[in-house]
Motif scaffolding. Structure first.
Motif, PDB file in Angstrom:
ATOM      1  N   THR A   1       0.791  -1.232   0.000  1.00 24.61           N
ATOM      2  CA  THR A   1       0.000   0.000   0.000  1.00 24.61           C
ATOM      3  C   THR A   1       0.823   1.282   0.000  1.00 24.61           C
ATOM      4  N   GLN A   2       2.134   1.196   0.200  1.00 24.96           N
ATOM      5  CA  GLN A   2       2.932   2.397   0.375  1.00 24.96           C
ATOM      6  C   GLN A   2       2.889   3.313  -0.846  1.00 24.96           C
ATOM      7  N   PHE A   3       2.957   2.727  -2.059  1.00 19.41           N
ATOM      8  CA  PHE A   3       2.972   3.525  -3.285  1.00 19.41           C
ATOM      9  C   PHE A   3       1.824   3.160  -4.224  1.00 19.41           C
ATOM     10  N   VAL A   4       0.750   2.586  -3.674  1.00 18.07           N
ATOM     11  CA  VAL A   4      -0.289   2.050  -4.547  1.00 18.07           C
ATOM     12  C   VAL A   4      -0.949   3.129  -5.403  1.00 18.07           C
ATOM     13  N   GLY A   5      -1.105   4.352  -4.875  1.00 17.51           N
ATOM     14  CA  GLY A   5      -1.716   5.420  -5.669  1.00 17.51           C
ATOM     15  C   GLY A   5      -0.890   5.764  -6.887  1.00 17.51           C
ATOM     16  N   ALA A   6       0.440   5.861  -6.700  1.00 16.56           N
ATOM     17  CA  ALA A   6       1.317   6.193  -7.819  1.00 16.56           C
ATOM     18  C   ALA A   6       1.415   5.041  -8.815  1.00 16.56           C
ATOM     19  N   ILE A   7       1.457   3.813  -8.307  1.00 16.60           N
ATOM     20  CA  ILE A   7       1.504   2.653  -9.204  1.00 16.60           C
ATOM     21  C   ILE A   7       0.207   2.573 -10.007  1.00 16.60           C
ATOM     22  N   HIS A   8      -0.909   2.832  -9.345  1.00  9.02           N
ATOM     23  CA  HIS A   8      -2.205   2.866 -10.034  1.00  9.02           C
ATOM     24  C   HIS A   8      -2.197   3.931 -11.130  1.00  9.02           C
ATOM     25  N   GLY A   9      -1.598   5.071 -10.832  1.00 12.55           N
ATOM     26  CA  GLY A   9      -1.513   6.129 -11.834  1.00 12.55           C
ATOM     27  C   GLY A   9      -0.786   5.674 -13.081  1.00 12.55           C
ATOM     28  N   ARG A  10       0.325   4.980 -12.897  1.00  9.76           N
ATOM     29  CA  ARG A  10       1.074   4.491 -14.057  1.00  9.76           C
ATOM     30  C   ARG A  10       0.288   3.418 -14.810  1.00  9.76           C
ATOM     31  N   LEU A  11      -0.455   2.613 -14.066  1.00  9.67           N
ATOM     32  CA  LEU A  11      -1.220   1.551 -14.720  1.00  9.67           C
ATOM     33  C   LEU A  11      -2.346   2.104 -15.587  1.00  9.67           C
ATOM     34  N   LEU A  12      -2.799   3.326 -15.277  1.00 14.05           N
ATOM     35  CA  LEU A  12      -3.912   3.893 -16.033  1.00 14.05           C
ATOM     36  C   LEU A  12      -3.540   4.245 -17.472  1.00 14.05           C
ATOM     37  N   THR A  13      -2.252   4.136 -17.827  1.00 14.67           N
ATOM     38  CA  THR A  13      -1.898   4.240 -19.244  1.00 14.67           C
ATOM     39  C   THR A  13      -2.567   3.114 -20.035  1.00 14.67           C
ATOM     40  N   ALA A  14      -2.911   2.031 -19.351  1.00 10.44           N
ATOM     41  CA  ALA A  14      -3.659   0.946 -20.004  1.00 10.44           C
ATOM     42  C   ALA A  14      -5.036   1.430 -20.430  1.00 10.44           C
ATOM     43  N   TRP A  15      -5.644   2.311 -19.632  1.00 14.16           N
ATOM     44  CA  TRP A  15      -6.949   2.873 -19.970  1.00 14.16           C
ATOM     45  C   TRP A  15      -6.831   3.764 -21.205  1.00 14.16           C
ATOM     46  N   ALA A  16      -5.789   4.605 -21.228  1.00 15.97           N
ATOM     47  CA  ALA A  16      -5.588   5.478 -22.388  1.00 15.97           C
ATOM     48  C   ALA A  16      -5.405   4.648 -23.655  1.00 15.97           C
ATOM     49  N   THR A  17      -4.676   3.536 -23.532  1.00  8.94           N
ATOM     50  CA  THR A  17      -4.465   2.649 -24.689  1.00  8.94           C
ATOM     51  C   THR A  17      -5.769   1.987 -25.109  1.00  8.94           C
ATOM     52  N   ALA A  18      -6.522   1.506 -24.129  1.00 10.82           N
ATOM     53  CA  ALA A  18      -7.798   0.840 -24.420  1.00 10.82           C
ATOM     54  C   ALA A  18      -8.797   1.804 -25.040  1.00 10.82           C
ATOM     55  N   GLY A  19      -8.712   3.081 -24.655  1.00 13.45           N
ATOM     56  CA  GLY A  19      -9.614   4.084 -25.212  1.00 13.45           C
ATOM     57  C   GLY A  19      -9.414   4.294 -26.701  1.00 13.45           C
ATOM     58  N   ILE A  20      -8.246   3.900 -27.188  1.00 13.18           N
ATOM     59  CA  ILE A  20      -7.978   3.964 -28.631  1.00 13.18           C
ATOM     60  C   ILE A  20      -8.304   2.623 -29.289  1.00 13.18           C
ATOM     61  N   ILE A  21      -7.825   1.531 -28.690  1.00 12.75           N
ATOM     62  CA  ILE A  21      -7.984   0.205 -29.294  1.00 12.75           C
ATOM     63  C   ILE A  21      -9.453  -0.188 -29.435  1.00 12.75           C
ATOM     64  N   GLY A  22     -10.224  -0.099 -28.335  1.00 13.22           N
ATOM     65  CA  GLY A  22     -11.612  -0.573 -28.350  1.00 13.22           C
ATOM     66  C   GLY A  22     -12.470   0.083 -29.416  1.00 13.22           C
TER      67      GLY A  22
END
Length: 551
Positions: free
Chosen positions: A417-438
């Motif tokens: 949990t120490q850096f989960v917010g920042a790690i989640h932020g980086r993972l959201l690049t998957a959303w940006a990618t999916a927003g194009i692919i889908g």
């Protein structure tokens, strides 16, 4: 544990109003005040999903009743024209900017958020989102599309990203006993923002509309003013627990769950692990399939069922006249609204369920059930079963929303949990990618099928099977997610040093310190009412619109 065995050192020292040290909770604070603070921000920025309500009015911003069309208008000239009305396609790029900037800003500033705390991040989000909408209003007044793009699209998009991740690590730390439920409550708000904001915008535009104005810039200013109040309330309502805090009476499970680590991975190492990229793929593929359905929900229902929606099953979509097409478009709008409700409800339901069955098993359910439902959708369409078809996509959209709400807890289980917010932020690049692919995959396959002469009611069959393939890949990626090797975890000394650096208040022993108690007391009920009443109003309006779907 008795309070005598718990030690809590208070005092803010010289901490400023926005500093992280200033928002460390003191004895007597009720943790149930934190979720409505997160909802206050997410319900506002969630209006990004509903911005399409402005496209048609803005496409006649000059002509008011009819668009002033220019045959030679290009995207570049549309950015600067003051004499031609914008096309819906030109305006739609703002939607792309929203979600590309959301993912990018969350990745860039996630580490900063962990250092400064959720209050300062929430304030920055409010200023960017509401300031961006205000700049967009100036763009409408001056009829400058580039100003709208920079205002709402770029500046507002940055506010989206920072605001989206601002409560994640905070809620996970406040609810270690119910991680999924906590993040589900907040992220549910992002899915519900359009359910409230879109009908509110419709009413405001109708109020401000005159013979000289479509009422959009006035609506932008009013909504920005309303949102800044709610978002600032949310930002200043945030508190974080002191180091060593845990809920009263809660003891970490003695039986070790192999998929939940008690350790922490540093932000700078998270992206170096294969687990990060496997979970990235899991989110990207789940969202790509779901967002493709969201984008084509309305035309899909109309083209597949055609005259059946009006009680005339003998008529296909292409055989309907303009009046009949207008009537089924209204019914399809109800379908989209119903999907929105399941998107919202799924965020809370699936995230809460993940606390019981585990995050990996929850995603396993998403993919296996999703594969079956996407494959069954063409059969339901060929059967002409409108109820079965609607039910299939309602469940699919609940899992789309559930995927967003479950992923922060999944990351906390794997990376700590120490850096989960920042790690989640980086993972959201998957959303940006999916927003194009889908949308690209779905739209281009549809156009190819139509150009090949495939009947409208069958053009989505092949698309569904392509989306099944995406879900199969997601299922495989999820299967390979395993606990991290010990080499990636921070030592206890590193964690202690980091916490000492980030907090002025320190606990010398674990315990509740008199913090987190109270449940739904009077203050908490007022906070929940502030966000709950708008949600209930949005649900009521949506249900009214969906009634025609089953008439």
């Amino acid at each position: 544990m008795s309070t005598a065995s718990e030690t809590f050192a208070g005092g803010f020292g010289g901490a400023g109003l926005l500093d992280r040290e200033r928002i460390i909770a003191k004895p007597g604070f009720n943790r149930w005040l934190v979720p409505p603070a997160a909802l206050a921000i997410h319900l506002c920025i969630g209006m990004a999903y509903g911005f399409s309500v402005f496209w048609l009015p803005l496409s006649r911003a000059i002509g008011v009743t009819q668009p002033v069309a220019c045959a030679d208008l290009t995207l570049m000239s549309a950015l600067f024209t003051t004499t031609c009305d914008w096309r819906v396609a030109d305006l739609g790029w703002m939607y792309t900017l929203f979600f590309v900037l959301l993912g990018s800003s969350a990745a860039i500033w996630g580490g900063w958020l962990e250092r400064v705390g959720p209050r300062k991040a929430g304030l920055v989000s409010a200023l960017c989102w509401c300031g961006g909408i205000t700049i967009a209003a100036v763009g409408v007044i001056s009829h400058q599309l580039w100003l709208m793009w920079i205002g709402a699209g770029v500046i507002g998009g940055i506010g989206l990203g920072i605001g989206y991740i601002s409560p994640v690590s905070t809620l996970i730390k406040w609810f270690p006993d119910r991680r999924g439920m906590a993040t589900g409550m907040a992220i549910m708000g992002f899915g519900g923002g359009a359910m409230i904001g879109a009908p509110m915008a419709d009413k405001l535009m109708a109020h401000f509309k005159t013979a000289e104005s479509v009422g959009v810039w006035q609506t932008f200013l009013v909504m920005a003013a309303v949102y800044i109040v709610f978002m600032l309330g949310g930002a200043f309502g945030y508190r974080i627990p002191p180091a060593g805090w845990r809920p009263e009476g809660w003891v970490p499970p003695v039986t070790k769950k192999t998929m939940i680590t008690p350790h922490h991975v540093h932000l700078k190492h998270a992206h170096k692990t294969k687990q990060f990229w496997l979970i990235w793929a899991v989110l990207c593929l789940n969202v790509s399939a779901g967002i493709g359905v969201i984008g084509m929900a309305s035309p899909m229902l109309q083209e597949i069922f055609g005259g059946r929606l009006l009680g005339m099953p003998e008529l296909t979509f292409t055989q309907l006249d303009d009046g009949q097409k207008t009537a089924i478009a209204a019914i399809a709008a109800g379908f989209a609204g119903l999907l929105s409700l399941f998107n919202i409800g799924g965020r809370f339901f699936w995230a809460s369920l993940s606390d019981r069955i585990g995050r990996k098993n929850t995603y396993f359910t998403f993919f296996v059930l999703g594969i079956a439902l996407y494959a069954l959708a063409p059969t339901a369409a060929h059967m002409g079963s409108q109820v079965l078809f609607v039910a299939i996509f309602c469940i699919i959209l609940s899992m789309y929303g559930g995927g967003f709400a479950t992923i922060p807890a999944y990351l906390a289980d794997i990376f700590g949990t120490q850096f989960v917010g920042a790690i989640h932020g980086r993972l959201l690049t998957a959303w940006a990618t999916a927003g194009i692919i889908g949308p690209v995959v779905v739209n281009y396959i549809r156009e190819f099928q139509i150009s090949a002469g495939v009947p409208r009611e069958q053009v989505y069959d092949f698309t569904m099977y392509i989306l099944v393939g995406m879900l199969v890949l997601g299922l495989i990626a999820n299967a390979f997610v395993k606990p991290l090797p010990e080499k990636w975890f921070m030592s206890e000394a590193e964690v202690a040093a980091l916490q000492a650096k980030n907090a002025a208040q320190q606990a010398v022993a674990a315990g509740s310190f008199g913090i987190g108690k109270g449940g739904l007391d009077g203050k908490a009920m007022l906070a929940w009412a502030a966000v709950g009443i708008p949600i209930l109003w949005g649900v009521w309006v949506t249900l009214q619109k969906t009634a025609a779907l089953f008439n």
